[in-house]
Design a protein around this motif. Structure first.
Motif, mmCIF file in Angstrom:
data_model
loop_
_atom_site.group_PDB
_atom_site.id
_atom_site.type_symbol
_atom_site.label_atom_id
_atom_site.label_comp_id
_atom_site.label_asym_id
_atom_site.label_seq_id
_atom_site.Cartn_x
_atom_site.Cartn_y
_atom_site.Cartn_z
ATOM 1 N N PRO A 208 -9.832 35.724 -17.499
ATOM 2 C CA PRO A 208 -11.208 35.847 -18.019
ATOM 3 C C PRO A 208 -12.237 36.487 -17.252
ATOM 4 O O PRO A 208 -11.826 37.001 -15.928
ATOM 5 N N LYS A 209 -13.497 37.213 -17.730
ATOM 6 C CA LYS A 209 -14.064 37.854 -16.874
ATOM 7 C C LYS A 209 -14.910 37.006 -15.847
ATOM 8 O O LYS A 209 -15.398 37.416 -14.853
ATOM 9 N N ARG A 210 -15.119 35.627 -16.392
ATOM 10 C CA ARG A 210 -15.673 34.929 -15.655
ATOM 11 C C ARG A 210 -15.028 34.222 -14.382
ATOM 12 O O ARG A 210 -13.933 34.349 -14.468
ATOM 13 N N GLU A 211 -15.577 34.046 -13.209
ATOM 14 C CA GLU A 211 -15.026 33.693 -12.193
ATOM 15 C C GLU A 211 -14.452 32.287 -12.269
ATOM 16 O O GLU A 211 -14.898 31.129 -12.465
ATOM 17 N N ILE A 212 -12.974 32.175 -11.982
ATOM 18 C CA ILE A 212 -12.130 31.010 -11.970
ATOM 19 C C ILE A 212 -11.647 30.891 -10.229
ATOM 20 O O ILE A 212 -10.999 31.800 -10.186
ATOM 21 N N HIS B 117 -8.806 24.250 -21.724
ATOM 22 C CA HIS B 117 -8.539 25.447 -22.177
ATOM 23 C C HIS B 117 -7.099 25.611 -22.759
ATOM 24 O O HIS B 117 -6.805 26.608 -23.822
ATOM 25 N N GLU C 295 -13.691 32.062 -21.325
ATOM 26 C CA GLU C 295 -14.810 32.463 -21.048
ATOM 27 C C GLU C 295 -16.000 31.500 -20.898
ATOM 28 O O GLU C 295 -16.983 31.466 -20.360
ATOM 29 N N LYS C 296 -15.496 30.240 -21.430
ATOM 30 C CA LYS C 296 -16.368 29.263 -21.454
ATOM 31 C C LYS C 296 -16.096 28.112 -20.383
ATOM 32 O O LYS C 296 -14.909 27.856 -20.263
ATOM 33 N N ILE C 297 -16.967 27.408 -19.714
ATOM 34 C CA ILE C 297 -16.975 26.601 -18.817
ATOM 35 C C ILE C 297 -16.035 25.183 -19.322
ATOM 36 O O ILE C 297 -16.667 25.073 -20.484
ATOM 37 N N THR D 156 -17.895 24.115 -13.062
ATOM 38 C CA THR D 156 -18.073 25.509 -12.653
ATOM 39 C C THR D 156 -17.145 26.439 -12.007
ATOM 40 O O THR D 156 -16.563 25.612 -11.238
ATOM 41 N N ASN D 157 -16.612 27.540 -12.275
ATOM 42 C CA ASN D 157 -15.594 28.168 -11.824
ATOM 43 C C ASN D 157 -14.331 27.619 -11.773
ATOM 44 O O ASN D 157 -13.264 27.828 -10.993
#
Length: 159
Positions: free
Chosen positions: A6-10, A47, A63-65, A74-75
Motif C-alpha cells: 500500500p501507499k501508506r507506511e507499514i 486486512h 490503505e486504512k489503518i 498506526t503503521n
C-alpha cells in the motif's frame, strides 16, 4: 495470491486468531458483522483473514489503518487466522506462509512480524508464529529458500 504494497507506511504486521472455531464463524463476513454491528467500528479490523480451508479472504482496505491491536495500529497491517487453540489447519499455515513471504519480499525484508500478544495481555495468536515463519527475536522474517515447506514447525504439530 498477490500482494501489492500500500501507499501508506507499514512497518509491522500483526498476527491474530479469531478466538472461535465454530463453523459459522469461519468467514470474514462473520467477523465484519461482529466488528461493525457489535463493536461499532467502520469495518472489520483485519486486512486479511485465512479461513480453516486456507482460503485468503480480504478484509479492511490496506490503505486504512487496522483496528486490531489497540494503541498499536498506526503503521501496521493485520492478519487473522480463523480458529483457536489447536484448531488451526495445515492449509491455513501454508496460506499464511505464502502471504507473509509475499509481504516480506515487497518490503525487502525490512518489515517486522509480531503476534498480538507482544503488545497486549493475550495469548493471541495461539500458534508459534515465530517458528512457523522463521521470525528472528527482532521480529524480522528470514527470507526462506523455496524448498522450505514448514517442515520443522509442522512436525511439532504432528502434521
Amino acid at each position: 495470491m498477490k500482494f501489492k504494497k500500500p501507499k501508506r507506511e507499514i512497518t509491522e504486521w500483526f498476527l491474530h486468531h479469531s478466538a472461535t472455531d465454530k463453523p459459522g464463524h469461519d468467514d470474514i463476513g462473520w467477523v465484519r458483522n461482529l466488528h461493525v454491528n457489535q463493536n461499532g467500528w467502520d469495518d472489520v479490523s483485519y486486512h486479511y483473514f485465512i479461513n480453516s480451508k486456507g482460503e485468503l479472504q480480504i478484509g479492511r482496505d490496506l490503505e486504512k489503518i487496522p483496528a486490531a491491536q489497540a494503541g498499536h495500529n498506526t503503521n501496521t497491517g493485520a492478519i487473522c487466522l480463523s480458529g483457536v487453540g489447536s484448531s488451526f489447519t495445515l492449509a491455513q499455515f501454508k496460506t499464511l506462509e505464502k502471504l507473509c513471504n509475499k509481504i516480506n519480499k515487497a518490503y525487502k525484508g525490512e518489515v517486522k512480524f509480531k503476534g498480538h500478544k507482544e503488545v497486549y495481555a493475550t495469548e493471541c495468536p495461539h500458534y508459534d508464529y515465530k517458528a512457523l515463519l522463521g521470525i528472528s527475536k527482532e521480529g524480522f522474517m528470514h527470507l526462506l529458500p523455496p524448498w522450505w515447506e514448514l517442515s520443522q514447525y509442522l512436525k511439532t504439530l504432528g502434521l
